[in-house]
Design an enzyme around this catalytic site. Structure first.
Site, mmCIF file in Angstrom:
data_model
loop_
_atom_site.group_PDB
_atom_site.id
_atom_site.type_symbol
_atom_site.label_atom_id
_atom_site.label_comp_id
_atom_site.label_asym_id
_atom_site.label_seq_id
_atom_site.Cartn_x
_atom_site.Cartn_y
_atom_site.Cartn_z
ATOM 1 N N GLY A 60 27.675 33.239 -35.705
ATOM 2 C CA GLY A 60 26.667 34.270 -35.917
ATOM 3 C C GLY A 60 25.863 34.521 -34.662
ATOM 4 N N SER A 61 24.591 34.863 -34.879
ATOM 5 C CA SER A 61 23.783 35.368 -33.771
ATOM 6 C C SER A 61 23.553 34.348 -32.673
ATOM 7 C CB SER A 61 22.435 35.837 -34.306
ATOM 8 O OG SER A 61 22.637 36.777 -35.323
ATOM 9 N N THR A 62 23.713 33.061 -32.959
ATOM 10 C CA THR A 62 23.520 32.094 -31.875
ATOM 11 C C THR A 62 24.494 32.395 -30.740
ATOM 12 O OG1 THR A 62 25.008 30.574 -33.030
ATOM 13 C CG2 THR A 62 22.657 30.206 -33.307
#
Lengths: 390, 638
Positions: B313-315
């Site tokens: 995801g956004s990491t």
């Protein structure tokens, strides 16, 4: 046992005439034999992978029971009966011992055993007591005033025959015992001191010769003198067992030496006894042997029959010497020489032969009614001419 | 040979003849040559008596001889037993096992954490075994034995105690008290054996790292397995891990709390030294007691940190941003995020998007999928794949435990632009949490990738690493990570005085058929602190968090993982010897960055921007080049 003094049955007479103290001491030793087998033999049986842990024990219990019975039975005999038994037994044992050279089973490099089902018989064990009695008879016969029998010479010939057979087996340990007993009998018979010295010299020379001739004798003596020079495993372990036992021992069943010593139930049973029961019980065992031997010899002083004295000497010497060599070896007092501890060590032939020997001793030393020093009620006694003291 | 001829005249009686023979003494001495008539009666008798006398003398000598011999035996016996006993070396060795020395000689080395706390240790124990051939009555022996060891099953015990075998284990670990009790029973055929058993005094705290051993002491998982040879070969050398059990405890508690709070099904956490790659802590929940691996379920044994592969995801936008910076993007440049991207049947959209052009810091702070997709696409498929490869995101990590997983990455053949776009915001790729933590540490530490390690690195040694991004990119990234925590989605992770920076990431979980599952998420936070000179990277992840009232119906990383990471940092930073720093101008200058990416101290700050800027990275499809100037202006007041 309770027998009336007036009891004239065979057992009744036996009870009042037999040396009950010696008999008691011998029975106690048999009892120790039972206890020590219980302690030492299961471990040995397990180590050699016997079918049952109790194989040795059950066998030996049977032997000990037979031994006690045999000893008492033989002690019922008269002096003449003893002599006949000894003659018969000696002949049979000599033949069987000779037979081992032909049909014997070889165990650990020696042919000493006859393969008889259910037990392996070592006939030379029986030769020992019977020869002691036969030799005593021959010497006494030869010494009797007016005797024309060359008893000592015959005895010597028999001895040399036995020696040849035993050397063939080979069983030097047995030969040494028989030689020592034979020598002791001559010594007691009054061999003159010069000859004693000479025979002693021959013995020493023989020992020295054996040291240089037989490598295993040499190594054994060297190991005795310097335990670190070679493999003295058995004796070192035995000495540790003595140390481990201390004064009162580790307690029944707590001994460990029996798990490692190959001969824990036979030649090294004394070490097992020391480890489990300590010095006190070992002193009791020593005292019992010493008591039987010394008391037996002192009692012979009261005898008037040279045959009885010599036969008793021979039997007691054999008994005492075997005990001494066994305990001395285990204690590193003398070089290792495999010899059983009478009644205590495992071994059917040994126990039965010792029982016969002690039975004969008891028979010979029974008080005979009406006999005193200088007299002999036995009509077969050869020494005294019939009219001598009339 | 001493045969006396009958006619030899007898000399005088031996002078030492026994006194017992009284009658003889009374007799008159014999003449040397007595008349025949007299001799015939007396001579044999006298001769006989003379012989008997001599014999008696000799008997006394023999008796003395034997008394002496037995006396010597008795003396030697006393010497051997009491007075001067031999050193009972063998006998004692046989009689009882040696008392365990202070440092018990065991066959397997102790494992400790970096401070010497014991994580796994072998202790000597006593095992009970039987020789069934020596047991006479198995049912009786079993009943008696069960009085001391009631936990044994009777039927099974009888079966083990009987038969023709010679060996059967009865119990593997007896306490000294039990040993004494069994001994007291006195059952023949039972024996004790000195054994050893592996103990894990920290229980479940570091179970996934330590792993465990089987009943025979062979390592079957974790460090126990990967260092099995080493632990056996040098049983006296402790194996020191990089783990800090205090940090491990704090991390585990924080992750557990987050899981409980949001009803997650699991969670993970990592604390890593960014400069050495040492893993100080690694938590996977639910976990199990290392002392009882057998009782653990598969889910408990599953190490989410090293074996679990999740869409990051956004990491992952941190990686995309770093890559873009490496490829020439400037911090004040950005991409349009106003319109969804449609590629084939897929549509990419933002979660609570701003609906406008975003500068790079904004892209991270607001976590824009659209802008990230554009950013990745601008770099290009090949360079994107190469970059992720350099960052180690496509390969198994080389941490020293056997349980590692290969990331799920599109193959070179199937990796198309759409993949690059989705991977740009962390979808369409699955990596382990440790991959994410390693990437976070790499970006924060100045750009050097070091493989994570579980072994303690001796102080003063520099671990080998590969430079994957430039020092400058790393510095800009640090500022932006800090910005995410101060002004973006990661606010919950901030801890005053420790200058935390990081990035949240909420990813939809994929189902077994490959589609995304509604309301099944992975909420994660990757961060580092202190951002002016990062020392530790912290990763926290909660598996399938459910929204609750306190999170106002949210179950996103900003609400779930970021506060948990903040709690971890607030607790471990003091443990690790770090004091909260007051905010100084130097620190502020070192780690802050405006949302528009302009005016970073030390970098060329085009404060009054010339119109030439954003051309470079923009794709023909995107509009940022034209739109940029107005947007920038509107962003400034924030």
């Amino acid at each position: 046992m309770a027998f009336s003094r007036a009891d004239t049955s065979v057992l009744g007479r036996w009870w009042w005439t037999v040396d009950r103290w010696t008999l008691g001491a011998l029975l106690i030793l048999i009892g120790f034999g039972y206890v020590m087998m219980l302690a030492a033999s299961p471990a040995v049986a397990e180590r050699i992978g016997a079918s049952s842990r109790h194989m040795f024990f059950i066998k030996q219990v049977a032997y000990l029971a037979m031994a006690a019975l045999l000893m008492v039975s033989v002690s019922l005999l008269s002096v003449r009966g003893v002599r006949r038994l000894a003659l018969l037994g000696f002949t049979a044992a000599l033949v069987l011992t000779a037979a081992t050279l032909v049909v014997g089973v070889e165990i650990k490099g020696a042919r000493r055993w006859l393969p008889i089902p259910a037990l392996s018989l070592q006939p030379s064990e029986f030769l020992k007591p019977f020869f002691a009695v036969v030799a005593a008879w021959l010497i006494a016969e030869g010494k009797a005033p007016g005797s024309k029998v060359w008893g000592a010479t015959i005895a010597l010939v028999l001895y040399l025959t036995i020696a040849a057979i035993l050397k063939g087996q080979p069983d030097i340990g047995m030969l040494i015992v028989i030689s020592a007993v034979f020598f002791a009998q001559f010594f007691v018979a009054g061999m003159n001191l010069f000859l004693v010295g000479a025979v002693g010299g021959i013995g020493v020379a023989g020992a020295v010769a054996a040291y240089f001739m037989f490598p295993h004798v040499q190594s054994r003596v060297q190991r005795f003198l310097d335990p670190s020079s070679g493999d003295s495993y058995q004796v070192s372990v035995a000495l540790e067992a003595f140390a481990n036992g201390g004064l009162l021992g580790r307690g029944p069943g707590e001994g460990r030496v029996k798990n490692v010593l190959p001969d824990a139930h036979a030649d090294f049973v004394f070490a097992v006894a020391a480890e489990e029961y300590g010095m006190v019980l070992c002193l009791v065992i020593i005292a019992l042997f010493a008591y039987v031997v010394v008391r037996g010899l002192m009692r012979l002083l009261g005898e008037s029959d040279l045959f009885v004295m010599l036969a008793g000497t021979g039997l007691l010497t054999q008994f005492g010497l075997q005990a001494f060599v066994n305990m001395g070896s285990t204690l590193h007092l003398i070089p290792t020489k495999g010899m059983t501890l009478p009644f205590v060590s495992y071994g059917g032939s040994s126990v039965l032969a010792i029982a016969i020997g002690m039975g004969m001793l008891l028979a010979l030393t029974r008080r005979r009614t009406g006999t005193r020093a200088g007299e002999d009620a036995d009509p077969a006694a050869p020494a005294v001419p019939a009219g001598g003291l009339r | 040979m001493t045969h006396i001829p009958p006619h030899t005249p007898v000399a005088a009686p031996a002078p030492h003849s026994a006194p017992a023979d009284a009658p003889m003494l009374r007799r008159p001495a014999m003449p040397a040559d007595p008349p025949r008539a007299v001799v015939r009666v007396t001579q044999p008798d006298l001769m006989r008596r003379a012989i008997l006398d001599k014999t008696r003398g000799r008997l006394v000598i023999a008796a003395f001889g034997f008394a002496t011999l037995f006396g010597a035996v008795a003396l030697k016996l006393a010497m051997a037993t009491v007075i001067h006993p031999a050193e009972p070396r063998r006998a004692v060795a046989l009689s009882r096992p040696p008392a365990p020395p202070a440092e018990a000689p065991v066959a397997r080395a102790t494992v400790t954490d970096r401070n010497g706390e014991i994580l796994a240790v072998s202790l000597p124990l006593t095992a009970l075994y039987a020789n069934p051939r020596q047991i006479e009555n198995a049912p009786e022996a079993a009943d008696r034995l069960r009085r001391v060891l009631p936990e044994l099953d009777r039927e099974r015990l009888i079966q083990r105690l009987s038969g023709e075998r010679q060996f059967a284990y009865i119990a593997r670990a007896l306490t000294p008290r039990q040993v004494a009790q069994v001994n007291t029973l006195g059952i023949p055929g039972l024996y004790f054996e000195e054994a050893e058993r592996r103990f894990f005094p920290q229980g479940r705290t570091a179970a996934h790292i330590i792993g465990g051993v089987d009943v025979d002491g062979n390592g079957i998982a974790g460090v126990e397995r990967s260092f099995d040879q080493r632990l056996r070969a040098q049983p006296n050398e402790r194996l020191r891990l990089s783990l800090d059990i205090r940090v491990q405890l704090a991390l585990r508690e924080a992750v557990q709390r987050a899981i409980d709070e949001f009803n997650g099904i699991g969670g993970a956490g990592v604390v890593m030294d960014v400069n050495t790659g040492e893993v100080l802590s690694m938590v996977s929940l639910p976990d199990y007691d290392a002392n009882d691996v057998g009782a653990a379920t598969n889910d408990q044994r599953f190490n989410r940190v090293t074996v679990g592969v999740y869409e990051p995801g956004s990491t992952f936008k941190l990686l995309t941003a770093s890559m873009a910076l490496e490829n020439g993007l400037q911090p004040w440049q950005g991409y349009d995020a106003s319109r969804p991207i449609s590629v084939g049947r897929f549509t990419i959209n933002d979660y609570r998007g701003k609906g406008r052009w975003l500068a790079l810091p904004e892209i991270l702070a607001y976590s824009s999928n659209l802008a990230s997709a554009h950013m990745a696409a601008a770099v290009g498929v090949n360079r994107h794949r190469d970059f992720l490869q350099r960052m180690g995101m496509t390969a198994r990590l080389r941490i020293e435990i056997p349980e590692t997983a290969l990331p799920l990455v599109p193959s070179q053949r199937t990796w198309r632009e759409l993949n690059t776009m989705t991977i740009g915001f962390g979808h369409g790729i699955s990596v382990t949490p440790l991959h994410v933590a390693t990437a976070g540490a790499t970006i924060a530490n100045g750009g050097i990738l070091r493989q994570p390690t579980i072994l303690a690195v001796p102080p003063g040694t520099q671990r080998e690493g590969t430079r994957v991004i430039s020092e400058r990119t790393s510095e800009i990234m640090r500022r932006m990570m800090r910005l995410v925590v101060t002004d973006g989605s990661g606010r919950g992770a901030d801890v005053p005085g420790y200058f935390v920076g990081g990035k949240t990431g909420t990813a939809q979980k994929t189902g077994p058929r490959g589609g995304y599952l509604e309301n099944k998420r992975i909420a994660a936070f990757i961060g580092a602190f202190p951002m002016y000179a990062p020392r530790y990277a912290v990763y926290v992840m909660v598996d399938e968090p459910k929204p609750n009232a306190r999170s106002h119906g949210f179950a996103t990383a900003g609400w779930v993982a970021a506060p948990a990471a903040g709690m971890v940092i607030s607790r471990i930073a003091p443990i690790l010897g770090m004091l909260p720093e007051p905010v100084t101008p130097e620190i502020t200058r070192a780690i802050t960055m405006p949302m528009n990416g302009r005016g970073i101290p030390g970098y060329n700050p085009p404060a009054a921007a010339p119109a030439t800027r954003p051309a470079a990275p923009a794709r023909p499809s995107g509009q940022p080049a034209a739109a940029a100037p107005q947007r920038e202006a509107s962003l400034v007041p924030r």
